[in-house]
Scaffold this motif. Structure first.
Motif: not given
Length: 475
Positions: A6-9, A336-339, A399-409, A448-454
């Motif tokens: 699965l992919y996400g973040g 997280d979503v599949a390919y 969201d805070a956890a994802r921000a910290n993970r992004t910084a670690d990466e 996968g839960g994406m939301r779009f708008r015109p």
């Protein structure tokens, strides 16, 4: 059988602000409150009935959301579109434009020119943006199906694509990139004709019977799939500043040749020629010409690949008797979503559809600075919550956890990428517009839960994003 990877973040960019408000919303909120205080200091309490309704209106417009954006931003955008429509700027009539505008494509594509570059024995088409100086090269792709592939093969392809994006961070001339897949519905007659033309009359009876059965059971409705990868290149960042379009084209070709997509699950057919680009752009505005004879496409001048007339409406773009409706990504998946998350969006339907994934890989220094700002904003919001004794929500903690993970990466050398998705569907009859809307919106809900708008008030711009013109809103 092992569970699929699965992919996400993904997360939105956040800036300093009060609570969930961004910087501009916070300034507007504080300014609206200060107006009341200043009015009371200068004119006393009688000024409050005059300033309070105005400040409350401004606060509501700045804080409330509509279609995933502050109501004030939405109202400002609609006002700008209405003013443009009143001045006639949303109408395009190619035959009645004065020179040199008569030789331009409509809208954001107006500054572009097509260049035919010679790279050895190859002919390559480049789109030159005369305003920005960018050159856009395109690679024609043949996507390989992955639904029946082993999980390890898919993981390798996804990882390779991530490495390709990461390498772009170290390539200074690369400004942005995009991948577009165009799905055009067609009848099953093409399969029947293909088999009939290649059938050997001397083949064994069993082989002929098996082929006839497969053709008979083939779906009567299929689709043609076209895919391309466009790279926006700034030649002036390749080294010495270029002096003319010829030098810029040479620098762009060098960067384009250095891109390797071989392990990413898509075969590169070739670099698009000028005729290929003409065909794709012409097919975007006039889909019936996508399969026009080669000589007819070759004879077209650059301004002729666009529409003869076009009307850029609030949520519909009319061009040469066709109607296009474009959508922009409002929110990425929270989970997280599949390919294969985009499979339903990329599946054939009743109407032609074009899906574009736009990327901008941030240079290393810019990515590091952005992450520092994100962490500072997260710390400031946490400090505000502690001072106001407000408990954090689960969404804020994630969201805070994802921000910290992004910084670690980023700290271990990973690249930071901004991305978005744009979808355009085109129909021939105005009666088909409601059905086309429902088809795209239903497929988007299953993505996968994406939301779009015109793309309200920006239909022509959103449509141009899916064509190999080098137009990328992330720049």
């Amino acid at each position: 059988m092992s569970d699929p990877t699965l992919y996400g973040g993904w997360r939105r960019t956040h800036t300093l602000g009060i609570g969930t408000l961004n910087t501009s919303q916070t300034f507007i909120l504080v300014g609206a409150v200060l107006v009341n205080l200043v009015g009371i200091v200068i004119a006393g309490l009688p000024a409050l009935p005059l300033t309070l309704p105005i400040s409350l209106t401004v606060i509501v417009l700045a804080v409330w959301q509509r279609h995933g954006m502050p109501l004030l931003s939405y109202a400002t955008g609609m006002l700008r579109w209405r003013l443009a429509a009143a001045r006639g700027e949303t109408s395009y009539r190619g035959h009645f434009l004065p020179v040199p505008e008569a030789l331009d494509l409509p809208g954001l594509a107006a500054p572009t020119k097509l260049i035919r570059a010679q790279a050895g024995s190859r002919t390559v088409g480049l789109v030159w943006n005369q305003r920005s100086g960018h050159m856009t090269g395109t690679l024609l792709l043949q996507p390989a199906g992955a639904l029946l592939a082993a999980g390890s093969v898919v993981d390798t392809a996804v990882s390779s694509w991530g490495q390709t994006l990461a390498q772009m961070a170290d390539e200074d001339p690369i400004a942005a990139a995009s991948v577009t897949l165009q799905i055009t519905p067609s009848s099953g007659h093409a399969v029947t004709q293909h088999v009939t033309e290649r059938r050997d009359p001397n083949a064994p009876q069993l082989a002929r019977a098996t082929t006839d059965e497969l053709v008979a059971r083939a779906p009567r409705a299929s689709a043609q799939l076209a895919a391309w990868f466009s790279l926006v290149i700034d030649p002036n960042r390749a080294g010495e500043p270029t002096k003319n379009p010829a030098e810029a084209a040479g620098a762009a070709l060098g960067v384009l040749d250095g891109i390797d997509l071989g392990a990413s699950g898509a075969d590169v057919l070739r670099a698009a020629t000028d005729s290929d680009i003409k065909r794709i752009v012409r097919g975007g505005y006039v889909p019936s010409d996508m399969d026009a004879p080669a000589q007819q496409i070759e004879d077209l001048l650059w301004h002729e690949v666009g529409p003869t007339y076009a009307e850029d409406g609030k949520d519909i773009y009319e061009h040469d008797g066709y109607y296009s409706i474009s959508y922009v990504l409002r929110a990425a998946p929270r989970k997280d979503v599949a390919y294969d998350v985009l499979l339903r969006l990329l599946s054939a339907g009743r109407f032609s559809r074009r899906v574009t994934l736009a990327y901008r890989v941030l240079p290393t220094e810019e990515g590091r600075a952005l992450i520092e700002r994100e962490l500072n904003a997260s710390d400031a919001r946490e400090e505000y919550r502690q001072r106001t004794r407000r408990s954090t929500t689960r969404r804020e903690r994630v969201d805070a956890a994802r921000a910290n993970r992004t910084a670690d990466e980023e700290a271990v050398g990973h690249a930071m990428t901004q991305w978005s998705v744009y979808v355009t569907t085109t129909v021939k009859s105005v009666e088909d517009i409601p059905a086309a809307r429902r088809e795209v919106e239903k497929a988007a809900k299953l993505a996968g839960g994406m939301r779009f708008r015109p793309a309200y008030g920006a239909q022509s711009a959103a449509m141009a994003l899916g064509l190999p013109l080098g137009i990328n809103p992330l720049l």
